[in-house]
Design a protein around this motif. Sequence first.
Motif, PDB file in Angstrom:
ATOM      1  N   LEU A   1      -9.034 -11.942  27.963  1.00 41.39           N
ATOM      2  CA  LEU A   1      -9.689 -10.727  28.440  1.00 41.39           C
ATOM      3  C   LEU A   1      -9.018  -9.492  27.845  1.00 41.39           C
ATOM      4  O   LEU A   1      -9.681  -8.549  27.411  1.00 41.39           O
ATOM      5  N   SER A   2      -7.705  -9.525  27.785  1.00 38.25           N
ATOM      6  CA  SER A   2      -6.948  -8.409  27.209  1.00 38.25           C
ATOM      7  C   SER A   2      -7.255  -8.253  25.718  1.00 38.25           C
ATOM      8  O   SER A   2      -7.378  -7.136  25.214  1.00 38.25           O
ATOM      9  N   LYS A   3      -7.389  -9.367  25.021  1.00 39.46           N
ATOM     10  CA  LYS A   3      -7.734  -9.316  23.601  1.00 39.46           C
ATOM     11  C   LYS A   3      -9.113  -8.689  23.405  1.00 39.46           C
ATOM     12  O   LYS A   3      -9.336  -7.936  22.451  1.00 39.46           O
ATOM     13  N   ARG A   4     -10.032  -9.000  24.297  1.00 43.62           N
ATOM     14  CA  ARG A   4     -11.391  -8.459  24.200  1.00 43.62           C
ATOM     15  C   ARG A   4     -11.371  -6.939  24.424  1.00 43.62           C
ATOM     16  O   ARG A   4     -12.072  -6.191  23.744  1.00 43.62           O
ATOM     17  N   ILE A   5     -10.571  -6.507  25.389  1.00 42.39           N
ATOM     18  CA  ILE A   5     -10.453  -5.068  25.655  1.00 42.39           C
ATOM     19  C   ILE A   5      -9.848  -4.359  24.448  1.00 42.39           C
ATOM     20  O   ILE A   5     -10.334  -3.315  24.008  1.00 42.39           O
ATOM     21  N   LEU A   6      -8.799  -4.941  23.877  1.00 46.48           N
ATOM     22  CA  LEU A   6      -8.148  -4.341  22.717  1.00 46.48           C
ATOM     23  C   LEU A   6      -9.071  -4.313  21.500  1.00 46.48           C
ATOM     24  O   LEU A   6      -9.071  -3.351  20.728  1.00 46.48           O
TER      25      LEU A   6
ATOM     26  N   SER B   1     -12.156  -3.881  21.487  1.00 42.63           N
ATOM     27  CA  SER B   1     -13.163  -2.821  21.660  1.00 42.63           C
ATOM     28  C   SER B   1     -12.661  -1.470  21.165  1.00 42.63           C
ATOM     29  O   SER B   1     -13.457  -0.568  20.901  1.00 42.63           O
ATOM     30  N   VAL B   2     -11.346  -1.318  21.040  1.00 42.00           N
ATOM     31  CA  VAL B   2     -10.752  -0.062  20.545  1.00 42.00           C
ATOM     32  C   VAL B   2      -9.995  -0.310  19.239  1.00 42.00           C
ATOM     33  O   VAL B   2      -9.063   0.424  18.905  1.00 42.00           O
ATOM     34  N   ASP B   3     -10.405  -1.370  18.521  1.00 44.72           N
ATOM     35  CA  ASP B   3      -9.781  -1.719  17.236  1.00 44.72           C
ATOM     36  C   ASP B   3      -8.277  -1.915  17.355  1.00 44.72           C
ATOM     37  O   ASP B   3      -7.520  -1.544  16.460  1.00 44.72           O
ATOM     38  N   HIS B   4      -7.859  -2.448  18.508  1.00 51.13           N
ATOM     39  CA  HIS B   4      -6.446  -2.769  18.762  1.00 51.13           C
ATOM     40  C   HIS B   4      -5.554  -1.540  18.649  1.00 51.13           C
ATOM     41  O   HIS B   4      -4.387  -1.626  18.248  1.00 51.13           O
TER      42      HIS B   4
END
Length: 232
Positions: A53-58, A60-63
């Motif tokens: 889930l955290s990877k998906r959030i990151l 979304s903002v190009d990490h």
Amino acid sequence: MQEKLASFSIKHWADDDRPREKLVQKGSSVLSDAELIAILIGSGSRDESAVELSKRILASVDHNLNELGKLSVNQLMRFKGIGEAKAVTIAAALEMGRRRRLEDTTKITKIKSSHDVFELLYPLIGELPHEEFWIVYLNNSNKVVHKAQLSKGGITGTLVDVRLVLKQALELGAVGIILAHNHPSGTMEPSGADKQITHKLKVASEALDIKILDHLILSQNEYLSFADQGIL
């Protein structure tokens, strides 16, 4: 199916792969950004682990953690698995990081280069969604005697009061001034108005034996220095 769902839970992972245990055993520096956020949110959903889930959030903002820090609680809650409590926790942690960097700027007492100015002001204006114009006042040793916001405007620009800038310089006994403002658009090219106000302040300050040393345009993690570019 039950076995598949169980695999999403961090508690079924090996100790070395669990973010909390990994932090305790190896230190926080070895954890990825996603693992650190996973610790903050504590759990994922039925479909993905906290790390996924955290990877998906990151993603979304190009990490980019700076971009993540700009997301509001409501924007974070749009991700499936992120409720208000988790969103608030993420927002609070990122704000703490921003404040920590802001405290580091107090160590900058003498300006030796344009990068020092960037480090001094980036935590204040580098990530703002609107434009602000700031002034850094220096003594004859290039030590910072004061920094202040001169104006705050919309994304189209700010209004700069030349008389106010010079009045404060005289009151502070400053002999050097550095101008700075941010470009929320990310554009590093100085506008005609940027050049005009720089020239206007430079001419006015020379009459009072005060030098305009530089004008910086700041954006996310980058800046342009008029002095470095030879356009001061």
